[in-house]
Design a protein around this motif. Structure first.
Motif, PDB file in Angstrom:
ATOM      1  N   THR A  57       0.831  -1.197   0.000  1.00 27.51           N
ATOM      2  CA  THR A  57       0.000   0.000   0.000  1.00 27.51           C
ATOM      3  C   THR A  57       0.871   1.255   0.000  1.00 27.51           C
ATOM      4  N   GLU A  58       0.251   2.384  -0.332  1.00 27.97           N
ATOM      5  CA  GLU A  58       0.956   3.666  -0.370  1.00 27.97           C
ATOM      6  C   GLU A  58      -0.008   4.771   0.021  1.00 27.97           C
ATOM      7  N   ASN A  59       0.549   5.894   0.476  1.00 39.16           N
ATOM      8  CA  ASN A  59      -0.315   6.979   0.935  1.00 39.16           C
ATOM      9  C   ASN A  59       0.221   8.336   0.502  1.00 39.16           C
ATOM     10  N   ALA A  81       0.661  -6.667  -1.908  1.00 37.99           N
ATOM     11  CA  ALA A  81      -0.497  -6.593  -1.022  1.00 37.99           C
ATOM     12  C   ALA A  81      -1.134  -7.977  -0.854  1.00 37.99           C
ATOM     13  N   ALA A  82      -1.239  -8.729  -1.937  1.00 38.41           N
ATOM     14  CA  ALA A  82      -1.815 -10.078  -1.858  1.00 38.41           C
ATOM     15  C   ALA A  82      -0.961 -10.979  -0.967  1.00 38.41           C
ATOM     16  N   VAL A  92      -3.513  -4.636   5.733  1.00 34.86           N
ATOM     17  CA  VAL A  92      -3.793  -4.822   4.307  1.00 34.86           C
ATOM     18  C   VAL A  92      -5.042  -5.667   4.111  1.00 34.86           C
ATOM     19  N   ALA A  93      -5.228  -6.679   4.973  1.00 34.14           N
ATOM     20  CA  ALA A  93      -6.429  -7.520   4.864  1.00 34.14           C
ATOM     21  C   ALA A  93      -7.687  -6.702   5.095  1.00 34.14           C
ATOM     22  N   ARG A  94      -7.662  -5.813   6.083  1.00 38.98           N
ATOM     23  CA  ARG A  94      -8.836  -4.980   6.342  1.00 38.98           C
ATOM     24  C   ARG A  94      -9.069  -3.988   5.215  1.00 38.98           C
ATOM     25  N   ASP A  95      -7.992  -3.472   4.629  1.00 33.73           N
ATOM     26  CA  ASP A  95      -8.150  -2.578   3.482  1.00 33.73           C
ATOM     27  C   ASP A  95      -8.808  -3.313   2.322  1.00 33.73           C
ATOM     28  N   GLY A 132      -7.103  -9.119  14.945  1.00 38.44           N
ATOM     29  CA  GLY A 132      -5.997  -9.936  14.452  1.00 38.44           C
ATOM     30  C   GLY A 132      -4.682  -9.546  15.085  1.00 38.44           C
ATOM     31  N   ASP A 133      -3.606 -10.066  14.530  1.00 33.74           N
ATOM     32  CA  ASP A 133      -2.280  -9.871  15.101  1.00 33.74           C
ATOM     33  C   ASP A 133      -1.827  -8.416  15.008  1.00 33.74           C
TER      34      ASP A 133
END
Length: 308
Positions: A57-59, A81-82, A92-95, A132-133
């Motif tokens: 990801t990037e911002n 990301a995958a 990343v999973a939540r995104d 999660g973790d």
């Protein structure tokens, strides 16, 4: 409108007494950072150079004087990301879950400042609210002059069972970059900070426990409107009817919990109105508020409020 006292930087150790967690930043998924950058500039914000995460990801952040910031977030490397999702990276999973449920433009997470993400993670697990973790990572940060340093973080995540439209997480800054944010905090719209974040729920009473535990703030109010007082902002939870009544726009598809609006403090409302008109940005005046509806690159309603 009463003056809002200047808030200490939520990243400074000891900035707030024990109790409610301060607002740190807000995560705004977007399909493309260039679209988000252009939209935010048209609204009078200064946008930082793009930041690249080590997990795809990037911002391109907007930093405010009160120490809070906006984090428009895009997927820059789909393969990375995958892999991050497969490796159990909760951020990343939540995104991905948000984008699958709500699309690539929106407002997915409210982030709270903490000095001990480990303790927050344990607290979320004990309450049955851990998403999660924990996640620890570092990334480069570049200021407006091109100076770079490294920022390191530890995150702990909280969410309602099965929820995909919103989550909260605690962010501990392990190391802060030694760069100058001053030039990034000068905005044409005169925005000085975030005074309120507004969430919508079809069943607000069901979300009170999650938010209260995540923020360490008791809920006040009941029925269609509930407030959680953070040291530097208010988190307000509305039902869809109350949201539409207040802001003059529909709350969107039914949701267990969705973050929907951000209220910014500005020095002069007429400056904002002139800027929006010059940029051909549609907006509505509702009492003391200037309301800008969501658009590509702006995943939430932006409300500008003059506060002396």
């Amino acid at each position: 409108m009463p003056a809002r006292p200047h808030s200490p930087d939520p990243h400074s150790p000891g900035a707030y007494p024990p109790g409610a967690c301060p607002l740190d930043h807000l995560v705004l998924p977007t399909a493309r950072l260039d679209v988000a950058r252009a939209r935010l500039v048209s609204l009078g914000f200064v946008v930082a150079p793009s930041g690249i995460h080590p997990f795809g990801t990037e911002n391109c952040c907007v930093f405010l004087e009160d120490g809070t910031y906006l984090e428009p977030l895009a997927v820059g490397n789909a393969q990375a990301a995958a892999k991050a999702v497969a490796d159990g990276n909760v951020f990343v999973a939540r995104d991905r879950a948000y984008r699958d449920s709500c699309g690539s433009e929106g407002f997915s997470a409210l982030v709270l400042g903490t000095e001990n993400a480990d303790a927050d993670h344990a607290r979320y697990i004990e309450a049955g609210l851990s998403a999660g973790d924990k996640l620890s990572f570092s990334r480069a940060f570049t200021d407006a002059a091109g100076n770079s340093d490294t920022a390191s973080f530890k995150l702990a995540f909280a969410s309602g069972t099965g929820a995909t439209d919103a989550f909260l997480f605690a962010c501990e800054r392990i190391t802060a970059p030694k760069v100058d944010r001053g030039a990034l905090q000068v905005r044409a719209n005169g925005a000085t900070g975030i005074v309120e974040v507004v969430a919508v729920s079809n069943e607000p009473s069901e979300q009170r426990r999650l938010i209260s535990i995540a923020t360490r703030s008791p809920a006040t109010g009941q029925g269609s409107s509930t407030a959680f007082d953070l040291p530097n902002a208010t988190l307000t939870l509305l039902d869809p009817v109350a949201f539409e009544t207040r802001f003059g726009m529909p709350a969107g598809a039914p949701s267990e919990l969705r973050f929907a609006a951000i209220v910014f403090s500005v020095r002069f409302a007429d400056t904002v109105a002139r800027l929006l008109a010059a940029s051909s940005v549609e907006h509505d005046i509702r009492g003391d508020d200037i309301v800008v509806r969501p658009a590509p690159g702006q995943g939430a309603a932006f409300i500008f409020r003059e506060i002396a």
